[in-house]
Structure formats: structure tokens, C-alpha cells
Design a protein around this motif. Structure first.
Motif, short mmCIF file in Angstrom:
data_model
loop_
_atom_site.label_atom_id
_atom_site.label_comp_id
_atom_site.label_asym_id
_atom_site.label_seq_id
_atom_site.Cartn_x
_atom_site.Cartn_y
_atom_site.Cartn_z
N ASP A 189 -88.12 -10.21 7.36
CA ASP A 189 -87.22 -11.31 7.75
C ASP A 189 -88.01 -12.53 8.22
N ILE A 190 -89.01 -12.31 9.06
CA ILE A 190 -89.81 -13.43 9.57
C ILE A 190 -90.57 -14.10 8.43
N LEU A 191 -91.19 -13.30 7.57
CA LEU A 191 -91.94 -13.87 6.45
C LEU A 191 -91.02 -14.62 5.49
N THR A 192 -89.84 -14.08 5.24
CA THR A 192 -88.87 -14.74 4.37
C THR A 192 -88.43 -16.06 4.97
N ASN A 193 -88.21 -16.08 6.28
CA ASN A 193 -87.84 -17.33 6.96
C ASN A 193 -88.97 -18.36 6.87
N HIS A 194 -90.20 -17.92 7.06
CA HIS A 194 -91.33 -18.84 6.93
C HIS A 194 -91.36 -19.41 5.51
N GLN A 195 -91.13 -18.55 4.53
CA GLN A 195 -91.19 -18.98 3.13
C GLN A 195 -90.06 -19.95 2.81
N SER A 196 -88.86 -19.65 3.25
CA SER A 196 -87.72 -20.50 2.89
C SER A 196 -87.64 -21.78 3.72
N ASP A 197 -88.06 -21.72 4.99
CA ASP A 197 -87.96 -22.88 5.88
C ASP A 197 -89.21 -23.75 5.89
N CYS A 198 -90.33 -23.20 5.40
CA CYS A 198 -91.63 -23.90 5.44
C CYS A 198 -92.03 -24.30 6.85
N CYS A 199 -91.55 -23.55 7.82
CA CYS A 199 -91.95 -23.81 9.20
C CYS A 199 -91.79 -22.53 10.00
N GLY A 200 -92.36 -22.54 11.18
CA GLY A 200 -92.28 -21.38 12.06
C GLY A 200 -92.87 -21.73 13.41
N SER A 201 -93.01 -20.73 14.25
CA SER A 201 -93.54 -20.95 15.60
C SER A 201 -94.71 -20.01 15.86
N VAL A 202 -95.51 -20.39 16.85
CA VAL A 202 -96.62 -19.54 17.26
C VAL A 202 -96.09 -18.19 17.72
N SER A 203 -94.96 -18.19 18.42
CA SER A 203 -94.40 -16.92 18.91
C SER A 203 -93.99 -16.01 17.74
N GLU A 204 -93.54 -16.60 16.63
CA GLU A 204 -93.24 -15.78 15.45
C GLU A 204 -94.52 -15.18 14.87
N CYS A 205 -95.57 -15.98 14.83
CA CYS A 205 -96.86 -15.46 14.35
C CYS A 205 -97.36 -14.33 15.26
N GLU A 206 -97.17 -14.49 16.56
CA GLU A 206 -97.57 -13.45 17.50
C GLU A 206 -96.73 -12.19 17.29
N GLN A 207 -95.45 -12.35 17.00
CA GLN A 207 -94.59 -11.21 16.72
C GLN A 207 -95.03 -10.51 15.44
N VAL A 208 -95.36 -11.29 14.42
CA VAL A 208 -95.86 -10.72 13.16
C VAL A 208 -97.12 -9.90 13.45
N GLU A 209 -98.00 -10.45 14.25
CA GLU A 209 -99.23 -9.75 14.62
C GLU A 209 -98.92 -8.40 15.29
N ARG A 210 -97.99 -8.40 16.23
CA ARG A 210 -97.63 -7.16 16.93
C ARG A 210 -97.00 -6.14 15.98
N LEU A 211 -96.11 -6.62 15.10
CA LEU A 211 -95.47 -5.72 14.14
C LEU A 211 -96.50 -5.09 13.21
N VAL A 212 -97.41 -5.91 12.70
CA VAL A 212 -98.44 -5.40 11.78
C VAL A 212 -99.31 -4.37 12.49
N LYS A 213 -99.74 -4.66 13.71
CA LYS A 213 -100.57 -3.71 14.45
C LYS A 213 -99.85 -2.37 14.60
N SER A 214 -98.58 -2.42 14.93
CA SER A 214 -97.80 -1.20 15.12
C SER A 214 -97.66 -0.44 13.80
N LEU A 215 -97.40 -1.16 12.72
CA LEU A 215 -97.22 -0.52 11.42
C LEU A 215 -98.52 0.05 10.88
N MET A 216 -99.64 -0.58 11.16
CA MET A 216 -100.93 -0.13 10.63
C MET A 216 -101.32 1.25 11.16
N ILE A 217 -100.86 1.60 12.34
CA ILE A 217 -101.23 2.91 12.88
C ILE A 217 -100.27 4.02 12.45
#
Length: 96
Positions: free
Chosen positions: A14-42
Motif C-alpha cells: 500500500d505504501i509503495l503503491t501510494n508513493h508510485q501513484s502520488d509521486c510523493c511521500g514522507s520520511v515517516s513513511e520511509c521509516e515505516q517501510v524500513e521497519r516493515l522490511v526488517k520485520s519481513l526479512m527475518i
């Protein structure tokens, strides 16, 4: 209650799709993406192909967090964002 890995993948897409469709985002969204990826990688049940994609997404979020112009960073990665979401859908999030 923690999110299941299915919900984490859904939120990440959802976050990546919003970034793609809106061409904008926030640092907090990037931080959330980082946390999600870390959790999923393990998670041992995540497909290895998806883990490769997650590594790319992690780098995208890291660069985005430090970007002087986050919207330009997102715009630069439009094709990547679409491809990552498509690839996650193609491989599925869990080994079967």
C-alpha cells in the motif's frame, strides 16, 4: 497485537503503491517501510525471491530517509515501485 506477515506485506505494498501513484511521500513513511522490511526479512516463510525485492526496497527507504528532496527520489523510482509491487504479487509473500 503484532501484524501478521500477510498484513505487513499488504501495508508495505500500500505504501509503495501510494508513493508510485502520488509521486510523493514522507520520511515517516520511509521509516515505516524500513521497519516493515526488517520485520519481513527475518520471517523464514517469506519466499527468497521476495527477500531479494525487500533488500531493494530497504535501500530505497534508506536513501529516501536521507534525501534532500524526497519527492524527487520517489519520482526517480517510479518504475521500481511498480515493479516491486508486481513482483511481490507474482511471487506471493509466503513459500508454498
Amino acid at each position: 497485537m503484532p501484524l501478521s506477515h500477510e498484513h505487513q506485506m499488504s501495508l508495505l505494498k500500500d505504501i509503495l503503491t501510494n508513493h508510485q501513484s502520488d509521486c510523493c511521500g514522507s520520511v515517516s513513511e520511509c521509516e515505516q517501510v524500513e521497519r516493515l522490511v526488517k520485520s519481513l526479512m527475518i520471517n523464514m516463510d517469506i519466499d527468497s525471491n521476495v527477500k531479494t525485492i525487500l533488500t531493494e526496497i530497504y535501500e530505497y527507504s534508506q536513501t529516501g530517509i536521507g534525501a534532500a528532496d524526497l519527492d524527487a527520489h520517489i519520482t526517480t523510482h517510479q518504475n521500481d515501485l511498480s515493479q516491486w509491487v508486481d513482483d511481490m504479487d507474482q511471487y506471493g509473500s509466503v513459500n508454498r
